[in-house]
Design a protein around this motif. Structure first.
Motif, PDB file in Angstrom:
ATOM      1  N   MET A  25       0.338   1.819  16.520  1.00 55.59           N
ATOM      2  CA  MET A  25       0.539   1.310  15.388  1.00 55.59           C
ATOM      3  C   MET A  25      -0.713   1.251  14.277  1.00 55.59           C
ATOM      4  O   MET A  25      -0.536   1.481  13.156  1.00 55.59           O
ATOM      5  N   LEU A  26      -1.760   1.130  14.859  1.00 55.42           N
ATOM      6  CA  LEU A  26      -3.011   1.176  13.953  1.00 55.42           C
ATOM      7  C   LEU A  26      -3.242   2.745  13.453  1.00 55.42           C
ATOM      8  O   LEU A  26      -3.477   3.086  12.361  1.00 55.42           O
ATOM      9  N   GLY A  27      -2.901   3.752  14.344  1.00 48.09           N
ATOM     10  CA  GLY A  27      -2.987   5.167  13.992  1.00 48.09           C
ATOM     11  C   GLY A  27      -1.740   5.309  12.667  1.00 48.09           C
ATOM     12  O   GLY A  27      -2.319   6.156  11.873  1.00 48.09           O
ATOM     13  N   LEU A  28      -0.634   4.712  13.072  1.00 48.00           N
ATOM     14  CA  LEU A  28       0.260   5.004  11.906  1.00 48.00           C
ATOM     15  C   LEU A  28      -0.132   4.421  10.800  1.00 48.00           C
ATOM     16  O   LEU A  28       0.232   4.899   9.430  1.00 48.00           O
ATOM     17  N   TYR A  29      -0.908   3.292  10.644  1.00 44.73           N
ATOM     18  CA  TYR A  29      -1.148   2.565   9.474  1.00 44.73           C
ATOM     19  C   TYR A  29      -2.194   3.445   8.767  1.00 44.73           C
ATOM     20  O   TYR A  29      -2.293   3.592   7.697  1.00 44.73           O
ATOM     21  N   TYR A  30      -3.253   3.916   9.596  1.00 46.53           N
ATOM     22  CA  TYR A  30      -4.056   4.867   9.029  1.00 46.53           C
ATOM     23  C   TYR A  30      -3.305   6.172   8.391  1.00 46.53           C
ATOM     24  O   TYR A  30      -3.733   6.631   7.364  1.00 46.53           O
ATOM     25  N   LEU A  31      -2.509   6.712   8.988  1.00 45.35           N
ATOM     26  CA  LEU A  31      -1.820   7.960   8.375  1.00 45.35           C
ATOM     27  C   LEU A  31      -0.844   7.755   7.370  1.00 45.35           C
ATOM     28  O   LEU A  31      -0.912   8.509   6.398  1.00 45.35           O
ATOM     29  N   VAL A  32      -0.274   6.567   7.346  1.00 45.40           N
ATOM     30  CA  VAL A  32       0.756   6.438   6.433  1.00 45.40           C
ATOM     31  C   VAL A  32       0.266   5.454   5.052  1.00 45.40           C
ATOM     32  O   VAL A  32       0.219   5.876   4.029  1.00 45.40           O
ATOM     33  N   ILE A  33      -0.627   4.646   5.435  1.00 51.76           N
ATOM     34  CA  ILE A  33      -1.228   3.738   4.273  1.00 51.76           C
ATOM     35  C   ILE A  33      -2.455   4.201   3.848  1.00 51.76           C
ATOM     36  O   ILE A  33      -2.741   4.479   2.635  1.00 51.76           O
ATOM     37  N   LYS A  34      -3.297   4.382   4.722  1.00 52.47           N
ATOM     38  CA  LYS A  34      -4.909   4.680   4.350  1.00 52.47           C
ATOM     39  C   LYS A  34      -4.980   6.181   3.804  1.00 52.47           C
ATOM     40  O   LYS A  34      -5.443   6.435   2.951  1.00 52.47           O
ATOM     41  N   ALA A  35      -4.348   7.046   4.608  1.00 55.51           N
ATOM     42  CA  ALA A  35      -4.232   8.375   4.191  1.00 55.51           C
ATOM     43  C   ALA A  35      -3.318   8.794   3.214  1.00 55.51           C
ATOM     44  O   ALA A  35      -3.534   9.100   2.080  1.00 55.51           O
ATOM     45  N   GLY A  36      -2.065   8.507   3.529  1.00 52.93           N
ATOM     46  CA  GLY A  36      -0.871   8.550   2.620  1.00 52.93           C
ATOM     47  C   GLY A  36      -0.735   9.987   2.300  1.00 52.93           C
ATOM     48  O   GLY A  36      -0.968  11.024   3.206  1.00 52.93           O
ATOM     49  N   ILE A  37      -0.132  10.071   1.012  1.00 51.48           N
ATOM     50  CA  ILE A  37       0.214  11.627   0.602  1.00 51.48           C
ATOM     51  C   ILE A  37      -1.006  12.059  -0.098  1.00 51.48           C
ATOM     52  O   ILE A  37      -1.784  11.434  -0.639  1.00 51.48           O
ATOM     53  N   PRO A  38      -1.477  13.401   0.304  1.00 53.14           N
ATOM     54  CA  PRO A  38      -2.597  13.997  -0.117  1.00 53.14           C
ATOM     55  C   PRO A  38      -2.685  14.110  -1.829  1.00 53.14           C
ATOM     56  O   PRO A  38      -1.606  14.204  -2.297  1.00 53.14           O
ATOM     57  N   TYR A  39      -3.683  14.188  -2.337  1.00 49.34           N
ATOM     58  CA  TYR A  39      -3.756  14.038  -3.771  1.00 49.34           C
ATOM     59  C   TYR A  39      -3.639  15.331  -4.491  1.00 49.34           C
ATOM     60  O   TYR A  39      -3.727  16.252  -3.740  1.00 49.34           O
ATOM     61  N   GLN A  40      -3.126  15.421  -5.583  1.00 47.46           N
ATOM     62  CA  GLN A  40      -2.677  16.615  -6.263  1.00 47.46           C
ATOM     63  C   GLN A  40      -3.754  17.628  -6.514  1.00 47.46           C
ATOM     64  O   GLN A  40      -3.834  18.899  -6.146  1.00 47.46           O
ATOM     65  N   ASP A  41      -4.738  16.948  -7.247  1.00 49.68           N
ATOM     66  CA  ASP A  41      -6.056  17.699  -7.609  1.00 49.68           C
ATOM     67  C   ASP A  41      -7.130  16.819  -7.409  1.00 49.68           C
ATOM     68  O   ASP A  41      -7.878  16.126  -8.305  1.00 49.68           O
ATOM     69  N   PRO A  42      -7.698  16.745  -6.076  1.00 45.55           N
ATOM     70  CA  PRO A  42      -8.608  15.681  -5.914  1.00 45.55           C
ATOM     71  C   PRO A  42     -10.142  15.998  -5.954  1.00 45.55           C
ATOM     72  O   PRO A  42     -10.294  17.085  -5.950  1.00 45.55           O
ATOM     73  N   THR A  43     -10.841  15.087  -6.153  1.00 48.39           N
ATOM     74  CA  THR A  43     -12.441  15.437  -6.061  1.00 48.39           C
ATOM     75  C   THR A  43     -12.742  15.828  -4.689  1.00 48.39           C
ATOM     76  O   THR A  43     -12.274  15.464  -3.721  1.00 48.39           O
ATOM     77  N   MET A  44     -14.019  16.266  -4.598  1.00 46.52           N
ATOM     78  CA  MET A  44     -14.710  16.408  -3.171  1.00 46.52           C
ATOM     79  C   MET A  44     -14.539  15.261  -2.328  1.00 46.52           C
ATOM     80  O   MET A  44     -13.957  15.176  -0.965  1.00 46.52           O
ATOM     81  N   GLU A  45     -14.978  14.042  -3.001  1.00 39.55           N
ATOM     82  CA  GLU A  45     -14.985  12.732  -2.291  1.00 39.55           C
ATOM     83  C   GLU A  45     -13.516  12.372  -1.660  1.00 39.55           C
ATOM     84  O   GLU A  45     -13.283  11.535  -0.816  1.00 39.55           O
ATOM     85  N   MET A  46     -12.420  12.642  -2.645  1.00 37.26           N
ATOM     86  CA  MET A  46     -11.267  12.083  -2.155  1.00 37.26           C
ATOM     87  C   MET A  46     -10.743  12.819  -1.083  1.00 37.26           C
ATOM     88  O   MET A  46     -10.012  12.592  -0.321  1.00 37.26           O
ATOM     89  N   GLN A  47     -11.239  14.245  -1.123  1.00 37.12           N
ATOM     90  CA  GLN A  47     -10.753  15.105  -0.050  1.00 37.12           C
ATOM     91  C   GLN A  47     -11.358  14.769   1.167  1.00 37.12           C
ATOM     92  O   GLN A  47     -10.631  14.632   2.264  1.00 37.12           O
ATOM     93  N   ILE A  48     -12.693  14.297   1.178  1.00 36.36           N
ATOM     94  CA  ILE A  48     -13.357  13.795   2.334  1.00 36.36           C
ATOM     95  C   ILE A  48     -12.516  12.505   2.775  1.00 36.36           C
ATOM     96  O   ILE A  48     -12.423  12.558   4.090  1.00 36.36           O
ATOM     97  N   GLU A  49     -12.413  11.627   1.922  1.00 35.21           N
ATOM     98  CA  GLU A  49     -11.673  10.396   2.342  1.00 35.21           C
ATOM     99  C   GLU A  49     -10.530  10.656   3.040  1.00 35.21           C
ATOM    100  O   GLU A  49     -10.116  10.081   4.181  1.00 35.21           O
TER     101      GLU A  49
END
Length: 86
Positions: A25-49
């Motif tokens: 459940m913790l892993g799914l939380y990180y995948l779905v909530i924390k990481a979520g859908i990748p940004y369309q045009d992210p900065t380097m910090e957003m890509q790393i996060e």
């Protein structure tokens, strides 16, 4: 004496299976909530996060699934062995 040993082993493997579900459940939380859908045009910090959160989510999901499956399978086998001994 055998009943006590089987009881302790059942409790241990029930706990392992439950811990695996919690980790999953913790892993799914990180995948779905924390990481979520990748940004369309992210900065380097957003890509790393995103990469860090996605990696954590993947590892936790794999470990949790393995632990839950292992605990469940061993618990079922212990139940069958105890039933066959009677």
């Amino acid at each position: 004496m055998e009943k006590v040993v089987f009881s302790i082993l059942k409790t241990v493997f029930n706990s392992i299976a439950l811990a695996g579900v919690v980790i999953l459940m913790l892993g799914l939380y990180y995948l779905v909530i924390k990481a979520g859908i990748p940004y369309q045009d992210p900065t380097m910090e957003m890509q790393i996060e995103y990469a860090v959160n996605s990696g954590i989510g993947n590892e936790l999901s794999l470990v949790g699934t393995g632990m839950a499956a292992f605990g469940t399978v061993v618990r079922v086998v212990l139940g069958l062995v105890q039933r066959l001994q009677k």
